[in-house]
Design a protein around this motif. Sequence first.
Motif, PDB file in Angstrom:
ATOM      1  N   ALA A 117     -18.567  -5.678 -10.251  1.00  0.00           N
ATOM      2  CA  ALA A 117     -18.483  -6.044  -9.424  1.00  0.00           C
ATOM      3  C   ALA A 117     -17.761  -5.886  -8.980  1.00  0.00           C
ATOM      4  O   ALA A 117     -16.755  -6.264 -10.167  1.00  0.00           O
ATOM      5  CB  ALA A 117     -19.847  -7.223  -9.437  1.00  0.00           C
ATOM      6  N   PHE A 118     -17.571  -6.760  -7.834  1.00  0.00           N
ATOM      7  CA  PHE A 118     -15.941  -7.049  -7.068  1.00  0.00           C
ATOM      8  C   PHE A 118     -16.524  -8.630  -6.141  1.00  0.00           C
ATOM      9  O   PHE A 118     -17.323  -8.442  -5.763  1.00  0.00           O
ATOM     10  CB  PHE A 118     -15.795  -5.999  -6.095  1.00  0.00           C
ATOM     11  N   ILE A 119     -15.462  -9.490  -6.942  1.00  0.00           N
ATOM     12  CA  ILE A 119     -15.833 -10.454  -6.567  1.00  0.00           C
ATOM     13  C   ILE A 119     -14.108 -11.284  -5.625  1.00  0.00           C
ATOM     14  O   ILE A 119     -13.156 -11.482  -6.659  1.00  0.00           O
ATOM     15  CB  ILE A 119     -16.013 -12.181  -7.759  1.00  0.00           C
ATOM     16  N   ALA A 120     -15.067 -11.524  -4.584  1.00  0.00           N
ATOM     17  CA  ALA A 120     -13.399 -11.970  -4.078  1.00  0.00           C
ATOM     18  C   ALA A 120     -14.316 -13.064  -4.070  1.00  0.00           C
ATOM     19  O   ALA A 120     -14.840 -13.901  -3.193  1.00  0.00           O
ATOM     20  CB  ALA A 120     -13.816 -11.463  -2.282  1.00  0.00           C
ATOM     21  N   MET A 121     -12.956 -13.831  -4.346  1.00  0.00           N
ATOM     22  CA  MET A 121     -12.340 -15.628  -4.665  1.00  0.00           C
ATOM     23  C   MET A 121     -11.646 -16.478  -3.237  1.00  0.00           C
ATOM     24  O   MET A 121     -10.430 -16.175  -3.191  1.00  0.00           O
ATOM     25  CB  MET A 121     -12.356 -15.955  -5.969  1.00  0.00           C
ATOM     26  N   LYS A 122     -11.901 -17.514  -3.555  1.00  0.00           N
ATOM     27  CA  LYS A 122     -10.917 -17.763  -2.465  1.00  0.00           C
ATOM     28  C   LYS A 122     -10.739 -19.520  -3.773  1.00  0.00           C
ATOM     29  O   LYS A 122     -11.398 -19.949  -4.472  1.00  0.00           O
ATOM     30  CB  LYS A 122     -10.989 -19.274  -1.359  1.00  0.00           C
ATOM     31  N   SER A 123      -9.612 -19.953  -3.893  1.00  0.00           N
ATOM     32  CA  SER A 123      -9.004 -20.367  -4.874  1.00  0.00           C
ATOM     33  C   SER A 123      -8.325 -22.074  -3.895  1.00  0.00           C
ATOM     34  O   SER A 123      -7.474 -21.572  -3.002  1.00  0.00           O
ATOM     35  CB  SER A 123      -7.793 -20.139  -4.853  1.00  0.00           C
ATOM     36  N   SER A 124      -8.114 -23.135  -4.582  1.00  0.00           N
ATOM     37  CA  SER A 124      -8.165 -24.827  -3.627  1.00  0.00           C
ATOM     38  C   SER A 124      -6.091 -24.759  -4.472  1.00  0.00           C
ATOM     39  O   SER A 124      -5.754 -25.655  -3.381  1.00  0.00           O
ATOM     40  CB  SER A 124      -8.526 -25.996  -4.234  1.00  0.00           C
TER      41      SER A 124
ATOM     42  N   SER B  31     -15.811   3.206  10.154  1.00  0.00           N
ATOM     43  CA  SER B  31     -14.542   2.297   9.718  1.00  0.00           C
ATOM     44  C   SER B  31     -13.796   1.702   8.956  1.00  0.00           C
ATOM     45  O   SER B  31     -14.541   2.149   8.053  1.00  0.00           O
ATOM     46  CB  SER B  31     -15.282   0.587  10.619  1.00  0.00           C
ATOM     47  N   THR B  32     -12.787   0.869   8.709  1.00  0.00           N
ATOM     48  CA  THR B  32     -11.933   0.454   7.064  1.00  0.00           C
ATOM     49  C   THR B  32     -11.513  -0.902   7.824  1.00  0.00           C
ATOM     50  O   THR B  32     -11.201  -1.024   8.497  1.00  0.00           O
ATOM     51  CB  THR B  32     -11.120   1.720   7.280  1.00  0.00           C
ATOM     52  N   ARG B  33     -11.485  -1.627   6.781  1.00  0.00           N
ATOM     53  CA  ARG B  33     -11.250  -2.663   6.425  1.00  0.00           C
ATOM     54  C   ARG B  33     -10.292  -2.389   5.361  1.00  0.00           C
ATOM     55  O   ARG B  33     -10.353  -2.556   4.313  1.00  0.00           O
ATOM     56  CB  ARG B  33     -11.794  -3.608   6.579  1.00  0.00           C
ATOM     57  N   THR B  34      -8.562  -3.280   5.622  1.00  0.00           N
ATOM     58  CA  THR B  34      -7.650  -2.634   3.946  1.00  0.00           C
ATOM     59  C   THR B  34      -7.213  -3.917   3.729  1.00  0.00           C
ATOM     60  O   THR B  34      -6.609  -4.780   4.496  1.00  0.00           O
ATOM     61  CB  THR B  34      -6.492  -1.785   4.410  1.00  0.00           C
ATOM     62  N   THR B  35      -7.377  -4.105   2.472  1.00  0.00           N
ATOM     63  CA  THR B  35      -6.624  -5.644   2.376  1.00  0.00           C
ATOM     64  C   THR B  35      -5.605  -4.971   1.146  1.00  0.00           C
ATOM     65  O   THR B  35      -5.543  -4.404   0.402  1.00  0.00           O
ATOM     66  CB  THR B  35      -8.128  -6.054   1.264  1.00  0.00           C
ATOM     67  N   ILE B  36      -4.765  -5.590   1.218  1.00  0.00           N
ATOM     68  CA  ILE B  36      -2.919  -5.548   0.928  1.00  0.00           C
ATOM     69  C   ILE B  36      -2.574  -6.515  -1.093  1.00  0.00           C
ATOM     70  O   ILE B  36      -3.153  -7.334  -0.640  1.00  0.00           O
ATOM     71  CB  ILE B  36      -2.243  -5.701   1.886  1.00  0.00           C
ATOM     72  N   VAL B  37      -2.702  -6.461  -1.585  1.00  0.00           N
ATOM     73  CA  VAL B  37      -3.154  -6.617  -3.322  1.00  0.00           C
ATOM     74  C   VAL B  37      -0.914  -7.191  -2.772  1.00  0.00           C
ATOM     75  O   VAL B  37      -0.076  -6.255  -2.848  1.00  0.00           O
ATOM     76  CB  VAL B  37      -3.456  -5.440  -4.552  1.00  0.00           C
ATOM     77  N   LEU B  38      -1.067  -8.198  -3.385  1.00  0.00           N
ATOM     78  CA  LEU B  38       0.467  -9.473  -2.820  1.00  0.00           C
ATOM     79  C   LEU B  38       1.097  -8.709  -4.183  1.00  0.00           C
ATOM     80  O   LEU B  38       2.164  -8.745  -4.211  1.00  0.00           O
ATOM     81  CB  LEU B  38       0.478 -10.610  -2.950  1.00  0.00           C
ATOM     82  N   GLU B  39       0.204  -9.349  -5.037  1.00  0.00           N
ATOM     83  CA  GLU B  39       0.593  -9.199  -7.076  1.00  0.00           C
ATOM     84  C   GLU B  39      -0.707  -9.113  -7.720  1.00  0.00           C
ATOM     85  O   GLU B  39      -1.650  -9.213  -7.496  1.00  0.00           O
ATOM     86  CB  GLU B  39       0.445 -11.010  -7.690  1.00  0.00           C
TER      87      GLU B  39
ATOM     88  N   VAL C 195      -4.611 -11.338  -3.510  1.00  0.00           N
ATOM     89  CA  VAL C 195      -5.013 -10.341  -2.333  1.00  0.00           C
ATOM     90  C   VAL C 195      -4.333 -11.184  -0.255  1.00  0.00           C
ATOM     91  O   VAL C 195      -4.044 -12.147  -1.055  1.00  0.00           O
ATOM     92  CB  VAL C 195      -5.923  -9.778  -1.669  1.00  0.00           C
ATOM     93  N   ALA C 196      -3.489 -10.688   0.450  1.00  0.00           N
ATOM     94  CA  ALA C 196      -3.273 -11.056   1.346  1.00  0.00           C
ATOM     95  C   ALA C 196      -4.361 -11.174   2.123  1.00  0.00           C
ATOM     96  O   ALA C 196      -5.596 -10.428   2.110  1.00  0.00           O
ATOM     97  CB  ALA C 196      -2.477 -10.055   2.289  1.00  0.00           C
ATOM     98  N   GLY C 197      -4.974 -12.142   3.124  1.00  0.00           N
ATOM     99  CA  GLY C 197      -6.131 -12.354   3.898  1.00  0.00           C
ATOM    100  C   GLY C 197      -6.946 -13.521   3.889  1.00  0.00           C
ATOM    101  O   GLY C 197      -6.220 -14.271   2.648  1.00  0.00           O
ATOM    102  N   GLU C 198      -7.403 -13.415   3.958  1.00  0.00           N
ATOM    103  CA  GLU C 198      -8.715 -14.176   4.283  1.00  0.00           C
ATOM    104  C   GLU C 198      -8.988 -15.077   2.465  1.00  0.00           C
ATOM    105  O   GLU C 198      -8.642 -15.621   1.891  1.00  0.00           O
ATOM    106  CB  GLU C 198      -9.928 -14.305   4.651  1.00  0.00           C
ATOM    107  N   ASP C 199      -9.184 -13.830   2.022  1.00  0.00           N
ATOM    108  CA  ASP C 199      -9.825 -14.084   0.276  1.00  0.00           C
ATOM    109  C   ASP C 199      -8.806 -13.993  -0.494  1.00  0.00           C
ATOM    110  O   ASP C 199      -7.464 -13.402  -0.104  1.00  0.00           O
ATOM    111  CB  ASP C 199     -11.006 -13.338  -0.507  1.00  0.00           C
ATOM    112  N   CYS C 200      -8.481 -15.219  -1.269  1.00  0.00           N
ATOM    113  CA  CYS C 200      -7.300 -15.801  -2.227  1.00  0.00           C
ATOM    114  C   CYS C 200      -6.949 -14.263  -3.696  1.00  0.00           C
ATOM    115  O   CYS C 200      -5.902 -13.442  -4.173  1.00  0.00           O
ATOM    116  CB  CYS C 200      -7.086 -17.308  -2.788  1.00  0.00           C
TER     117      CYS C 200
ATOM    118  N   THR D 222     -13.192 -22.117  -4.860  1.00  0.00           N
ATOM    119  CA  THR D 222     -13.626 -23.206  -3.872  1.00  0.00           C
ATOM    120  C   THR D 222     -14.957 -21.851  -2.904  1.00  0.00           C
ATOM    121  O   THR D 222     -16.319 -22.441  -3.103  1.00  0.00           O
ATOM    122  CB  THR D 222     -13.105 -23.140  -2.852  1.00  0.00           C
ATOM    123  N   SER D 223     -14.470 -20.869  -3.905  1.00  0.00           N
ATOM    124  CA  SER D 223     -16.105 -20.487  -3.455  1.00  0.00           C
ATOM    125  C   SER D 223     -15.864 -18.777  -3.724  1.00  0.00           C
ATOM    126  O   SER D 223     -14.360 -18.417  -4.453  1.00  0.00           O
ATOM    127  CB  SER D 223     -15.828 -20.086  -1.882  1.00  0.00           C
TER     128      SER D 223
END
Lengths: 158, 158
Positions: B72-79, A137-145, B103-108, B136-137
Amino acid sequence: MIGSEIVLDKTDLSILRLMQENARMTNADLARELEMAPSAVLERVKKLEQKQVIVKYTTRISPVALGQTLLAFIAMKSSEGMGSNNTAKELAKIPEVQEVHHVAGEDCYMVKVRTADSASLMELMRNKFSKIQSITSTRTTIVLETVKEEQLLVIPEK
Amino acid sequence: MIGSEIVLDKTDLSILRLMQENARMTNADLARELEMAPSAVLERVKKLEQKQVIVKYTTRISPVALGQTLLAFIAMKSSEGMGSNNTAKELAKIPEVQEVHHVAGEDCYMVKVRTADSASLMELMRNKFSKIQSITSTRTTIVLETVKEEQLLVIPEK
DNA sequence: TATAATTTCGAATTTTCTTCGGAAGCGGTA
DNA sequence: TACCGCTTCCGAAGAAAATTCGAAATTATA
């Protein structure tokens, strides 16, 4: 001799710090900066190359200038056992794949890919990734900037 | 003139391909490879630097040799609102932070961090990340093994 | 085709690279 | 302290490379 530790002194670290910032700095300039003879500095640089402390001298090129505007992270799961990393090796062979990391947690691999656009990413996934059977399985996350993208290490003073 | 397109011909691409592989290649060697006069090649290289096609000449140093073994990779959400990217800019200031992507999607944000060990990552999060109020997370993914890590672009023939 | 702009070349000068013998520094040991 | 082995550094010298610049060649444009 088992461990053959790599010992880096203050001078080595200074060389690395300067060379990391500008790989094309002349040996003469390096010597001036360190207040040493060029021949002595050259010897140290050669040793750092030999010891594989210096991995490569590379040129960072603007991806935009070459029309490579799409960057994506792909989290992948694999069916292979924990001992093997053939999936990773196969992924590593693909030139558009810049990074392959085996990560802890739910997903097996974190893969970073750079292509021209979303169409070429699609093509890559259809033609290359799909050939690797072990990927489940793959889950792709596109970079916007991209705000920052470097590989500079934090080099201590001494 | 608005777009001021950057045009790269076959020769430019060859230069970039060679320099990407070895930033310390001499101009003389470059000229021999391209079967051109050194002065002509030099002028092209200077122009590529000027046009910011060449971003930087850098030395890749073995992280292990410097005792930087944790990635490490850290996925962050921001307010913060979508218009601003102050959070990203603050993150980018931290030297241990090698990459910051919106990035697009759930995490900022997707953030890549390299430190000596897990203790220093913890310290970094406590002392630096926690100072950035808008975060925020965070969800941290530790890299167990890196199979490939480069920033080489795929450069077309022409 | 004529003209302007860009690119390339070649030659000359300055600078750097590279090599190597020997000096200097640095532990370890008696 | 005196000696030894090891590493690092230096300085000199020839070879190679970088850099500059005027002129020729090529390419683009009117």
